[in-house]
Scaffold this active site. Structure first.
Site, PDB file in Angstrom:
ATOM      1  N   SER A  94       0.790  -1.282  -0.132  1.00 35.03           N
ATOM      2  CA  SER A  94      -0.083  -0.055  -0.057  1.00 35.03           C
ATOM      3  C   SER A  94       0.795   1.256   0.159  1.00 35.03           C
ATOM      4  O   SER A  94       1.646   1.425  -0.812  1.00 35.03           O
ATOM      5  CB  SER A  94      -1.023   0.033   1.121  1.00 35.03           C
ATOM      6  OG  SER A  94      -2.027   0.869   1.053  1.00 35.03           O
ATOM      7  N   ASP A 234      -1.987   6.331  -3.430  1.00 29.34           N
ATOM      8  CA  ASP A 234      -1.017   5.607  -2.821  1.00 29.34           C
ATOM      9  C   ASP A 234      -0.575   4.617  -3.734  1.00 29.34           C
ATOM     10  O   ASP A 234      -0.926   4.580  -5.164  1.00 29.34           O
ATOM     11  CB  ASP A 234      -1.574   5.063  -1.592  1.00 29.34           C
ATOM     12  CG  ASP A 234      -2.567   4.043  -1.688  1.00 29.34           C
ATOM     13  OD1 ASP A 234      -3.392   3.968  -2.814  1.00 29.34           O
ATOM     14  OD2 ASP A 234      -2.811   3.347  -0.638  1.00 29.34           O
ATOM     15  N   ASP A 236      -1.175   1.339  -4.171  1.00 29.23           N
ATOM     16  CA  ASP A 236      -2.011   0.368  -4.738  1.00 29.23           C
ATOM     17  C   ASP A 236      -3.317   0.678  -5.341  1.00 29.23           C
ATOM     18  O   ASP A 236      -4.124   0.270  -5.616  1.00 29.23           O
ATOM     19  CB  ASP A 236      -2.234  -0.908  -4.025  1.00 29.23           C
ATOM     20  CG  ASP A 236      -2.727  -0.383  -2.693  1.00 29.23           C
ATOM     21  OD1 ASP A 236      -2.476   0.869  -2.322  1.00 29.23           O
ATOM     22  OD2 ASP A 236      -3.415  -1.246  -1.931  1.00 29.23           O
ATOM     23  N   ASP A 238      -5.834   1.908  -3.561  1.00 25.62           N
ATOM     24  CA  ASP A 238      -7.267   1.726  -2.875  1.00 25.62           C
ATOM     25  C   ASP A 238      -7.448   3.192  -2.052  1.00 25.62           C
ATOM     26  O   ASP A 238      -8.657   3.361  -1.338  1.00 25.62           O
ATOM     27  CB  ASP A 238      -7.113   0.479  -1.737  1.00 25.62           C
ATOM     28  CG  ASP A 238      -6.099   0.870  -0.607  1.00 25.62           C
ATOM     29  OD1 ASP A 238      -5.110   1.599  -0.793  1.00 25.62           O
ATOM     30  OD2 ASP A 238      -6.143   0.104   0.236  1.00 25.62           O
TER      31      ASP A 238
END
Length: 465
Positions: A94, A234, A236, A238
């Site tokens: 992340s 960020d 990734d 999400d």
């Protein structure tokens, strides 16, 4: 073995997250028996391909067939898990630094794994069991998953009645959304200006955590294209941060309140938010005719699952959003789509939309501290909590479901908690006046420094936002 933090597994490779451990984790997930299929995506980190194949190996030892989808944002893992009734896996750390990597898991209903499944994995990981040679799972290359997600998301967002074609900045943090988020902006009628959209697991320009202090240093670059709104993912995707070229970082709580207002205008219902959100969300939800509750940070999906997707209209945390009508996973690309559509259809910058929608902006502060040595963090944290029971006045309520949140009669509050992903103490605060906020943050920091020194340590890093 303790593996899971606030959201998934995140560890340093290879000192903590060893290749052998990843195989055992895959074996443990396969032995849960959730599905005979698993889909694996990964972010841009230098170790992500390696870990993808290691976790796939562990899964195949339990007769699970693995479909490798390659580089894709984490929300795609939740999407494909639900669609294919499979286990979804995103190999990512992340927003952690590049030396970290990890895994996020989704069940066949698209939910990120709940704590009971995490505990089962931690129990099974030290006792790997392997099926016979004739029962080994297969590895397949899976094509077109990102295209499927993209088309489905656009269908969910619906027709756009454009009033203009605004310039929109999208900073993908050299991460997995490098192609997808700019494409969504363009398709919805915006003109995307891309920053850090070349995949690079070293994250050379900025850390992947889209914090206020990090992003406002780049504001001078972003605003050269006169954007109506600025997005920053960020690693990734999400989560997403939102900025205005003039006003700078837009508080995440205001953005959550905006989402809540929009969805409650269409359907009244219950909203779940994390413990670190401010009163702006309460005010907007109440005004829009909804109900609200706070839950553990990183686990709002768990409360959604407990209550049922038909009984919650929205769940959210700072940077993160779940629309159950789209899916039960956290989705930063969905946020990009919702705000882009609002900007394109209104003909106005996003900051002006927030003002016209009467989404208030109260003084706030978010800080993280790294203590050295790490061994003193827990005792310093414990003593800090004890002092805060009286140091800032008598609280009218204390919420201790995730750290300690002290609320006061003047509508100020402070939350202190230990990070579940990094060796940090995090402090969140809000007040109705800047003077009261400064009192809260300065007094708390003074106590923290005093206690750290008392135990022979020092503060080696402080980040804001």
């Amino acid at each position: 073995m303790k593996l899971f933090g606030t959201a998934g597994i995140r560890m340093k490779y290879p000192s903590e997250l060893t290749p052998e451990l990843v195989v055992r984790i895959g074996n443990a997930v396969g032995r849960l028996g959730l599905s005979r299929k698993a889909y694996v995506v990964h972010d841009t980190r230098t170790t992500s391909q390696l870990i993808s194949f290691l976790v796939s190996t562990g899964l195949m030892t339990t007769s699970v067939d693995v479909f490798y989808a390659g580089l894709a944002p984490t929300p795609v893992a939740g999407f494909i898990a639900l669609k294919e009734k499979a286990v979804g896996i995103s190999v990512t750390a992340s927003h952690n630094p590049p030396e970290y990597n990890g895994l996020k898991f989704y069940d066949p209903n698209g939910f990120e794994f709940t704590r009971d499944l995490e505990v089962k994995i931690e129990e099974l990981v030290d006792q790997p069991l392997y099926r016979e040679w004739s029962e080994t799972g297969r590895l397949w290359r899976s094509e077109n998953i990102v295209d499927d997600y993209y088309n489905s998301l656009l269908g969910y967002i619906g027709e756009v009645r454009a009033q203009w074609q605004p310039n929109i900045v999208i900073d993908c943090a050299n991460g997995a959304a490098y192609q997808l988020s700019p494409s969504v902006i363009r398709k919805l009628g915006g003109k995307p200006y891309t920053f850090n959209c070349n995949p690079d697991g070293f994250f050379p320009i900025r850390p992947p955590e889209p914090r206020k202090d990090v992003l406002e240093e780049l504001l001078g670059v972003y605003k050269t294209v006169n954007p109506a709104v600025i997005f920053a993912h960020d690693g990734d995707a999400d989560r997403v941060a939102v900025l205005d070229p003039v006003e700078g970082f837009i508080r995440q709580d205001r953005i959550l309140a905006f989402y809540a207002k929009k969805i409650l205008e269409e359907k009244k219902g219950h909203v779940v938010v994390s413990i670190d959100t401010g009163y702006v969300v309460d005010e907007v939800v109440e005004r829009a005719g909804g109900t609200l509750e706070r839950y553990v940070l990183g686990k709002t999906h768990e409360r959604l699952k407990e209550l049922g997707v038909n009984n919650v209209v929205m769940a959210g945390e700072p940077w993160k959003l779940i629309y159950p009508s789209w899916g039960p996973w956290v989705d930063g690309i969905l946020q990009v789509a919702i705000i882009t559509k609002a900007v394109v259809e209104s003909g106005k910058p996003f900051s002006k939309i927030l003002r016209e929608e009467e989404i208030p902006d109260y003084p706030w502060d978010r800080r993280s501290y790294i203590l050295e040595p790490e061994s003193i963090r827990d005792i310093v944290y414990s003593e800090l909590i004890q002092e805060l029971h009286s140091a800032l006045g008598d609280p009218v309520r204390v919420i201790d479901i995730d750290g300690y949140r002290f609320e006061y009669k003047d509508y100020s509050w402070i939350l202190v908690r230990k990070s579940g992903t990094e060796p940090k103490i995090r402090v969140y605060a809000e007040a109705r006046t800047k003077q009261r906020l400064d009192e809260i943050t300065s007094k708390t920091e003074s106590i923290l420094f005093k206690l750290t020194k008392k135990h022979g340590g020092r503060i080696v890093e402080k980040t804001i936002g």
